[in-house]
Scaffold this active site. Structure first.
Site, mmCIF file in Angstrom:
data_model
loop_
_atom_site.group_PDB
_atom_site.id
_atom_site.type_symbol
_atom_site.label_atom_id
_atom_site.label_comp_id
_atom_site.label_asym_id
_atom_site.label_seq_id
_atom_site.Cartn_x
_atom_site.Cartn_y
_atom_site.Cartn_z
ATOM 1 N N LYS A 23 29.365 39.260 30.666
ATOM 2 C CA LYS A 23 28.485 38.476 29.809
ATOM 3 C C LYS A 23 27.028 38.671 30.230
ATOM 4 O O LYS A 23 26.156 38.921 29.400
ATOM 5 C CB LYS A 23 28.891 37.008 29.918
ATOM 6 N N ARG A 93 26.975 29.253 32.178
ATOM 7 C CA ARG A 93 28.149 29.979 31.670
ATOM 8 C C ARG A 93 28.727 30.895 32.743
ATOM 9 O O ARG A 93 28.021 31.692 33.334
ATOM 10 C CB ARG A 93 27.735 30.829 30.462
ATOM 11 N N GLY A 102 40.748 31.206 31.745
ATOM 12 C CA GLY A 102 41.028 30.448 32.963
ATOM 13 C C GLY A 102 39.789 30.182 33.791
ATOM 14 O O GLY A 102 39.787 29.309 34.648
ATOM 15 N N MET A 104 35.880 28.871 34.444
ATOM 16 C CA MET A 104 35.307 27.611 33.995
ATOM 17 C C MET A 104 34.569 27.754 32.663
ATOM 18 O O MET A 104 33.872 28.725 32.429
ATOM 19 C CB MET A 104 34.367 27.035 35.043
ATOM 20 N N ARG A 337 30.157 41.534 23.107
ATOM 21 C CA ARG A 337 31.113 42.251 23.956
ATOM 22 C C ARG A 337 31.964 43.117 23.044
ATOM 23 O O ARG A 337 31.995 42.898 21.826
ATOM 24 C CB ARG A 337 32.001 41.286 24.740
ATOM 25 N N HIS A 455 41.905 30.444 20.314
ATOM 26 C CA HIS A 455 42.542 30.885 21.555
ATOM 27 C C HIS A 455 43.847 31.632 21.281
ATOM 28 O O HIS A 455 44.084 32.724 21.781
ATOM 29 C CB HIS A 455 42.798 29.668 22.443
ATOM 30 N N ARG A 561 70.169 62.571 31.677
ATOM 31 C CA ARG A 561 71.053 62.154 32.756
ATOM 32 C C ARG A 561 72.494 62.290 32.287
ATOM 33 O O ARG A 561 72.979 61.449 31.533
ATOM 34 C CB ARG A 561 70.747 60.708 33.159
ATOM 35 N N ARG A 617 69.859 67.104 34.150
ATOM 36 C CA ARG A 617 70.196 66.831 35.545
ATOM 37 C C ARG A 617 71.712 66.802 35.706
ATOM 38 O O ARG A 617 72.404 66.083 34.979
ATOM 39 C CB ARG A 617 69.601 65.490 35.980
ATOM 40 N N GLU A 744 63.024 64.328 45.265
ATOM 41 C CA GLU A 744 63.058 62.865 45.363
ATOM 42 C C GLU A 744 63.392 62.398 46.767
ATOM 43 O O GLU A 744 63.434 61.207 47.041
ATOM 44 C CB GLU A 744 64.034 62.284 44.340
ATOM 45 N N SER A 763 61.060 69.026 39.442
ATOM 46 C CA SER A 763 60.835 67.781 38.721
ATOM 47 C C SER A 763 60.900 66.665 39.742
ATOM 48 O O SER A 763 61.864 66.584 40.515
ATOM 49 C CB SER A 763 61.882 67.591 37.630
ATOM 50 N N GLY A 765 61.452 63.084 40.973
ATOM 51 C CA GLY A 765 62.075 61.805 40.648
ATOM 52 C C GLY A 765 61.338 60.734 41.427
ATOM 53 O O GLY A 765 61.704 60.393 42.544
ATOM 54 N N THR A 766 60.268 60.205 40.825
ATOM 55 C CA THR A 766 59.407 59.297 41.590
ATOM 56 C C THR A 766 60.053 57.945 41.868
ATOM 57 O O THR A 766 59.592 57.223 42.740
ATOM 58 C CB THR A 766 58.047 59.111 40.884
ATOM 59 N N ASN A 767 61.114 57.596 41.134
ATOM 60 C CA ASN A 767 61.792 56.336 41.465
ATOM 61 C C ASN A 767 62.411 56.428 42.851
ATOM 62 O O ASN A 767 62.152 55.611 43.729
ATOM 63 C CB ASN A 767 62.906 56.025 40.460
ATOM 64 N N ASP A 768 63.256 57.443 43.037
ATOM 65 C CA ASP A 768 63.892 57.608 44.345
ATOM 66 C C ASP A 768 62.869 57.983 45.418
ATOM 67 O O ASP A 768 62.944 57.507 46.544
ATOM 68 C CB ASP A 768 64.983 58.688 44.277
ATOM 69 N N CYS A 830 59.572 62.620 36.462
ATOM 70 C CA CYS A 830 60.561 61.962 35.606
ATOM 71 C C CYS A 830 60.936 60.583 36.115
ATOM 72 O O CYS A 830 62.063 60.159 35.980
ATOM 73 C CB CYS A 830 61.788 62.845 35.410
ATOM 74 N N TYR A 850 53.776 68.294 33.339
ATOM 75 C CA TYR A 850 54.159 67.302 32.327
ATOM 76 C C TYR A 850 54.661 66.034 33.001
ATOM 77 O O TYR A 850 54.999 66.040 34.188
ATOM 78 C CB TYR A 850 55.237 67.855 31.386
HETATM 79 P P1 ADP Z 1 32.948 31.840 26.354
HETATM 80 O O1 ADP Z 1 32.998 32.864 27.405
HETATM 81 O O2 ADP Z 1 34.092 30.889 26.390
HETATM 82 O O3 ADP Z 1 32.669 32.412 25.005
HETATM 83 P P2 ADP Z 1 30.199 31.043 26.357
HETATM 84 O O4 ADP Z 1 29.402 31.014 27.596
HETATM 85 O O5 ADP Z 1 29.963 32.180 25.463
HETATM 86 O O6 ADP Z 1 31.712 30.899 26.740
HETATM 87 O O7 ADP Z 1 29.890 29.655 25.662
HETATM 88 C C1 ADP Z 1 30.652 29.014 24.688
HETATM 89 C C2 ADP Z 1 29.770 28.608 23.550
HETATM 90 O O8 ADP Z 1 28.621 27.910 24.057
HETATM 91 C C3 ADP Z 1 29.229 29.801 22.805
HETATM 92 O O9 ADP Z 1 29.966 30.066 21.678
HETATM 93 C C4 ADP Z 1 27.829 29.401 22.443
HETATM 94 O O10 ADP Z 1 27.710 29.070 21.079
HETATM 95 C C5 ADP Z 1 27.511 28.200 23.282
HETATM 96 N N1 ADP Z 1 26.361 28.567 24.096
HETATM 97 C C6 ADP Z 1 26.340 29.315 25.197
HETATM 98 N N2 ADP Z 1 25.091 29.480 25.643
HETATM 99 C C7 ADP Z 1 24.294 28.812 24.801
HETATM 100 C C8 ADP Z 1 22.893 28.610 24.722
HETATM 101 N N3 ADP Z 1 22.064 29.156 25.593
HETATM 102 N N4 ADP Z 1 22.421 27.853 23.718
HETATM 103 C C9 ADP Z 1 23.268 27.320 22.821
HETATM 104 N N5 ADP Z 1 24.582 27.469 22.818
HETATM 105 C C10 ADP Z 1 25.108 28.207 23.814
HETATM 106 MG MG MG Z 2 31.280 33.332 24.436
HETATM 107 MG MG MG Z 3 67.180 59.991 41.621
#
Ligand code: ADP
Ligand code: MG
Ligand code: MG
Length: 876
Positions: A23, A93, A102, A104, A337, A455, A561, A617, A744, A763, A765-768, A830, A850
Site C-alpha cells: 500500500k 493504515r 487479518g 489490523m 493495487r 470480503h 506406473r 516404469r 530416487e 527420470s 523420482g523426487t518423492n522417494d 516425475c 521435462y
Molecule cells: P484496506 O487495506 O482494508 O483496504 P485501507 O487502508 O485502504 O484498508 O482503508 C479502508 C478504507 O478507509 C478505504 O477504503 C478508504 O476509503 C478509507 N481511507 C483510508 N485512508 C483514508 C484517508 N486518508 N482519507 C479518507 N479515507 C481513507
Molecule cells: Mg484499501
Molecule cells: Mg519411487
C-alpha cells in the site's frame, strides 16, 4: 548510517514494497505520478520488526521521527495535528509487502477529541460532519485498536436512530450525534477500563503499536502459513491525512477495478456511496451504487476518475483495483493495487492487453497466476439440465465455478463437516476474516449481503472458489442454522448448488459437464507453448488418463506406473498367483496370464499418445502390497489356487517386511525374479509393434525403478534388452525403444556419472528421493512436520514442493555428473513437485528436460514453465 524508518510519500516508489508495504509503495508511486493522493508518510516494515524483536515499545527516536514527519504534512496542508482551530486528522493504515487479510483494519479520523472536534466543525463550517467523524473515530479506535466488540457500538447507534426516527445514519442530527458520542465514550470506558484517550499523539502511538502487533495475530499467521509467506517480513504503517467522503451530498467514497474482475471485460467495474467513509462500501452495510451511476451524478469527476484509472493501468501494465474518496466534489485516490481476478478474467485481460498493445506477449504470460488455471479445468453445470431447474435465488456472480454441496452456517461447522468428507457450502449473511477457516474448508461460498468487492467475493476469487454473494432473498438465521427463501426453509446439511459464473442458486445437486478449451484460453496457452523450453508430461496409468492429459496439452506421458494396472479383479488373482508361486515354472505360468492384460493397456496408451513419448516404469512396489488383507480373502485365494490356507498364510508371513519402503521392491524384485520385468517388457514391445502397424511412431521409454548401482542396473537392463530383442526377432520387426534409470536413491544420484553409462535417460523420482534424502517417511512425516514448520526449523514440507537447498543440491549434482558422461542425457522429474510452479521454475533453471505431473496440473505446469523461461531470459 542509521536505518531510515520513515519515508514521506514523495520519497518512495512502487519497487519499495518490502520496506513500505504494498500500500505504502503504491501511495508513493502515485504521489510521484502527480495523482491527487492525500499527503502522508510510511513507517517501514523494518520498524515493525525492530518493535516486535525488542521489548515491544516504541522507542523515543522513532516517536521524534513521527512527529517530524507530521510537521512536514502540516506545512504541506496548512493544518495542524491536535489543533483546536484547524485540526489535521489522520488515517492510519496497515500494509504489508503482500496484501494479507487479518492485519489490523484502518483507523480513520484520528486526532479528534472534545476540543479538536470543535475546531473541525469551525474550520469546515459543518458541525454535523465533525461530530459524525468523531463518533466514527471512537468506534473505530475502540473496535480496531482495543478490540471492543463493534456490536456494542452498533446497538447504541440503533437505539439513537430509533429515538430519532431515522433509517439512515445520515439522518442523525447534531443533538443525536452528541448523545451518541457520550454513549460511545461510556462503552469504551466500560470495556477498556480507562477513559478514551484524548491526546492525539497518544492516539497515534497506540494505533501504530497495535498495527505492529497485528502482524503476529492468529488470522495473519494462518494466512501466511496457507500461502507460504515468511513470518519475518513485518508490516508497514501508513499515516495519511484524512479526506472526507462524509461531508454531504457532493462527497462520497468508492472502489473500482479498471476491468471486470470476474470476466475481464474492459470496462470500469465498481461501486460508490455518497456521503460515506470508505469502509461503508466494503462492509456491505449500505448497498452501494454501480460506478457508472457517477457519470450522471458527477460527470466531470467521473471523467477525471476514468482518466486516472487508465493512467494507472497503463503505468502498472496490469488491471488495477482503486480506492477513491470525493471530498466536496474533489477527487482523491487512496489506494491502487493489482486487482484480484478469476482465472477466466486473468486470461481475457492478458490477451486483451496484448491486443491493445499495452503489453508484450511475455508480459501477458506473467499476468496469470499458474495456480489459478485449475479453476478453468473444472466442470460447469450442464446447461441442458439447467433449463429445467428453477432458480432458487440469485446473487452476484462473484467467483466462477459450479458446486453442489451441503450447507453449513458457521465456520467451525464447515470445518468439521469438511473434515468428515462432506462437500460443504458455507452460507453467511456476510463473511469476515473470522470465517476464513470455514471458507478454506468449503467448496462454495454463499452470502446474503455484500457486493463484488465484499470480503466473501474478494477472498473466494483469491482462493479460486465458487462464490455467490449478496443473494438478498436469503433470510439467514444464524442461531437456528436455517436459511429461508420465500416460503421454503433449508436446514444445516441440506444440499444446494451454486453457479458462481451466473450467481444462481439451485436446490439439490446438479450434474456437471467438462470444460472446453477454445478462444482466448487457447490463444493464451499457444503463447505459453511458444515460449516455454521445458517439456511437460503427465503421470498417467490408463488410456483414459492419457486422453485427459493430452486434452490439457501434455507433451507425452512421463510416468506410467504399471502396477496400477494390477489392482483389478481378474488381474489381481493372477498377480497373487505369481507372487505365491513356488517355482520359476509356476511363476511364468501366472505371468503369462498377466501378459495380455498389460499388452492391451500399453496398446491403448500408445494409440492415445500417437507419436508422443511415454516413460513406462516397471514393477515397483513390494509384492505383499498385492496380497489379501482379510482372512476371508485369504481363504478364497487359497481355494482358487488349489492350495491350503496355511500354505498361503505361510507364504504371506515370509513376504512380510519390517520396513517395506526400503525393502524388496523396485529393481530389487527383478534381481530376484527377472521374469517379472521380462513379461512386462514383452507386453510393451508387443503392444508397440501393434501400434506401429497402425502407423504410429511409438517411442517407449522403459524405466527401471529404485536403481542404486550401475552393476545392478546393468543386470536388470540386460534382461530387459534380451527380452525386447527376442520379441523383435520373433516378429522380425524393429521398434525404437530406450531403457533408462529412475533416480530416487541418494546413492544413485551420487554415482550418476557411472549410472549414466548404462542409461538412455534419467527420470528423477523426487518423492522417494526427498524421502530418502531427508530420512523422513512420507507416510509418517505428517505426525511431526507441523512441529518443524511451527518451530521454524524447516519452512515447509519437502513433499509437494522441492527442497531446493538440500535435495535440489543433490539433483543439480546428479545432472552435472550424468551429463559429464552423456552430454545431452534427457532428464525428467516425475514426483509430486513436478506440478508445483515454484519447483518447476527451479527444475527449469538447473537444466531438466521435462517435468511430469498429474493430468489436472498440466496447464499449471505449462504456464509455470513459460514464466520460468521469461524470467530466465530477463536475467540473462
Ligand atoms: P484496506 O487495506 O482494508 O483496504 P485501507 O487502508 O485502504 O484498508 O482503508 C479502508 C478504507 O478507509 C478505504 O477504503 C478508504 O476509503 C478509507 N481511507 C483510508 N485512508 C483514508 C484517508 N486518508 N482519507 C479518507 N479515507 C481513507
Ligand atoms: Mg484499501
Ligand atoms: Mg519411487
Amino acid at each position: 548510517m542509521s536505518t531510515q524508518y520513515i519515508y514521506s510519500f514523495n520519497e518512495g516508489n512502487k519497487n519499495m514494497a518490502a520496506k513500505l508495504g504494498g500500500k505504502g509503495a503504491n501511495l508513493a508511486e502515485m504521489t510521484q505520478l502527480g495523482l491527487p493522493v492525500p499527503a502522508g508518510f510510511t513507517i517501514t516494515t523494518d520498524a515493525c520488526i525492530r518493535y516486535l524483536n525488542k521489548d515491544q515499545q516504541l522507542w523515543d527516536s522513532l516517536k521524534e521521527d513521527i512527529k517530524h514527519h507530521i510537521q512536514l504534512v502540516e506545512q504541506d496542508l496548512g493544518k495542524e495535528f491536535a489543533s483546536v482551530s484547524n485540526p489535521l486528522l489522520f488515517s492510519v493504515r496497515s500494509g504489508a509487502a503482500i496484501s494479507m487479510p487479518g492485519m489490523m483494519d484502518t483507523v480513520l479520523n484520528l486526532g479528534l477529541n472534545d476540543e479538536t472536534v470543535k475546531g473541525l466543525a469551525l474550520s469546515t463550517n459543518n458541525e454535523r460532519f465533525a461530530l459524525d467523524s468523531y463518533r466514527r473515530f471512537i468506534q473505530m479506535f475502540g473496535d480496531v485498536v482495543k478490540g471492543v466488540s463493534s456490536d456494542k457500538f452498533e446497538k447504541a447507534l440503533e437505539t439513537v436512530k430509533k429515538e430519532a426516527n431515522a433509517t439512515e445514519d445520515s439522518e442523525l442530527h447534531i443533538n443525536h450525534l452528541n448523545t451518541l458520542i457520550d454513549e460511545y465514550k461510556k462503552i469504551y470506558e466500560n470495556e477498556v477500563g480507562c477513559p478514551f484517550p484524548t491526546d492525539p499523539f497518544d492516539q497515534l502511538f497506540q494505533t501504530v503499536e497495535s498495527i505492529f502487533k497485528s502482524w503476529n495475530n492468529e488470522r495473519a499467521r494462518i494466512y501466511r502459513n496457507l500461502h507460504d509467506i515468511p513470518h519475518d517480513l513485518g508490516t508497514a504503517v501508513n499515516v495519511q491525512s484524512m479526506v472526507y467522503g462524509n461531508m454531504g451530498d457532493t462527497s462520497g467514497t468508492g472502489v473500482a477495478f479498471t476491468r471486470n474482475p470476474a470476466t475481464g471485460e474492459n470496462d470500469l467495474y465498481g461501486e460508490y456511496l455518497i456521503n460515506a467513509q470508505g469502509e461503508d462500501v466494503v462492509a456491505g452495510v449500505r448497498t452501494p451504487k454501480d460506478i457508472h451511476g457517477l457519470k450522471e451524478q458527477m460527470p466531470d469527476l467521473y471523467d477525471e476518475f476514468k482518466h486516472i484509472a487508465t493512467k494507472l493501468e497503463t503505468h502498472y501494465k496490469n488491471m488495477q483495483d482503486i480506492e477513491f474518496t470525493i471530498e466536496n466534489g474533489r477527487l482523491f485516490i487512496l489506494q491502487t493495487r493489482n486487482g484480484k481476478r478469476t482465472a477466466q478474467a486473468a486470461i481475457n485481460i492478458a490477451v486483451d492487453m496484448y491486443d491493445e498493445k499495452l503489453i508484450s506477449k511475455e508480459e501477458a504470460l506473467m499476468l496469470v497466476d499458474p495456480h489459478t488455471l485449475i479453476q478453468l479445468l473444472h466442470p460447469t453445470f450442464d446447461e441442458k439440465v439447467l433449463e429445467n431447474v428453477p432458480v432458487l435465488a440469485k446473487g452476484l456472480a462473484a467467483s466462477p465455478g459450479a458446486v453442489s454441496g451441503k450447507i453449513y452456517f458457521h465456520s467451525e461447522d464447515s470445518v468439521v463437516a469438511s473434515e468428515s468428507g462432506e462437500k460443504v457450502i458455507i452460507v453467511r449473511q456476510v463473511t469476515s476474516p473470522e470465517d476464513l477457516a470455514g471458507m478454506v474448508a468449503a467448496e462454495g461460498i454463499l452470502t446474503a449481503q455484500g457486493g463484488m468487492t465484499s470480503h466473501a467475493a474478494v477472498v473466494s476469487r483469491g482462493m479460486g472458489k465458487c462464490c455467490v454473494a449478496g443473494a438478498s432473498q436469503l433470510l439467514i438465521d444464524d442461531e437456528l442454522k436455517t436459511m429461508r427463501i420465500g416460503n421454503r426453509t433449508f436446514y444445516e446439511g441440506d444440499v444446494i448448488s451454486l453457479d458462481g459464473s451466473t450467481g444462481c442458486v439451485y436446490e439439490g445437486a446438479l450434474p456437471c459437464v467438462e470444460p472446453t478449451f477454445t478462444g482466448k484460453f487457447k490463444q493464451f496457452m499457444d503463447w505459453v507453448d511458444e515460449v516455454r523450453t521445458l517439456g511437460v508430461r503427465a503421470n498417467a496409468d490408463t488410456p483414459k488418463d492419457t486422453a485427459a492429459a493430452l486434452n490439457f496439452g501434455a507433451d507425452g506421458v512421463g510416468l506410467c506406473r504399471t502396477e496400477h494396472m494390477f489392482f483389478n479383479d481378474e488381474r489381481i488373482t493372477a498377480v497373487r498367483e505369481m507372487i505365491l508361486a513356488h517355482s520359476l515354472e509356476e511363476r511364468e505360468t501366472a505371468l503369462a496370464k498377466l501378459l495380455p492384460f498389460q499388452e492391451e493397456d500399453f496398446y491403448g496408451m500408445f494409440l492415445e499418445l500417437d507419436d508422443l513419448p511415454i516413460t513406462i516404469r516397471l514393477l515397483d512396489p513390494p509384492l505383499h502390497e498385492f496380497l489379501p488383507h482379510t482372512e476371508e480373502e485369504t481363504m478364497q485365494l487359497a481355494k482358487h489356487l488349489g492350495k491350503s490356507t496355511d500354505e498361503v498364510r505361510d507364504r504371506m508371513i515370509t513376504l512380510h517386511e519390517v520396513n517395506p519402503m526400503l525393502g524388496h521392491r523396485g529393481c530389487r524384485l527383478a534381481v530376484t525374479y527377472p521374469e517379472i520385468y521380462r513379461m512386462q517388457t514383452r507386453a510393451i514391445i508387443q503392444a508397440a509393434i501393434r501400434a506401429q502397424a497402425k502407423g504410429i511412431d511409438v517411442k517407449p521409454e522403459i524405466m527401471i525403478p529404485l536403481v542404486m548401482d550401475v552393476k545392478e542396473l546393468k543386470y536388470v537392463k540386460d534382461h530387459v534388452i534380451a527380452e525386447a530383442e527376442m520379441v523383435l526377432s520373433e516378429q522380425n520387426k524393429e521398434v525404437e525403444y530406450h531403457v533408462g534409470a529412475m533416480i530416487e536413491v541418494p546413492r544413485a544420484a551420487l554415482l550418476s556419472n557411472e549410472i549414466a553409462e548404462e542409461s538412455d535417460f534419467f527420470s528423477f523420482g523426487t518423492n522417494d528421493l526427498s524421502q530418502m534424502t531427508f530420512g523422513f517417511s512420507r507416510d509418517d512425516a505428517g505426525k511431526f512436520l507441523a512441529e518443524y514448520e511451527e518451530k521454524g526449523i524447516i519452512e515447509r514440507s519437502p513433499f509437494g514442493a522441492i527442497d531446493e537447498h538440500g535435495v535440489g543440491e543433490l539433483l543439480q549434482m546428479s545432472i552435472n555428473r550424468a551429463r559429464s558422461t552423456k552430454a545431452d542425457l534427457k532428464c525428467g522429474i516425475c514426483g509430486e513437485d513436478g506440478g508445483d510452479p515454484a519447483s518447476i521454475a527451479f527444475f527449469d533453471k538447473i537444466g531438466y528436460t521435462y517435468v511430469s505431473c498429474s493430468p489436472f496440473r498440466i496447464p499449471v505446469a505449462r504456464l509455470a514453465a513459460a514464466q520460468s523461461a521469461v524470467t530466465n531470459k530477463n536475467h540473462n
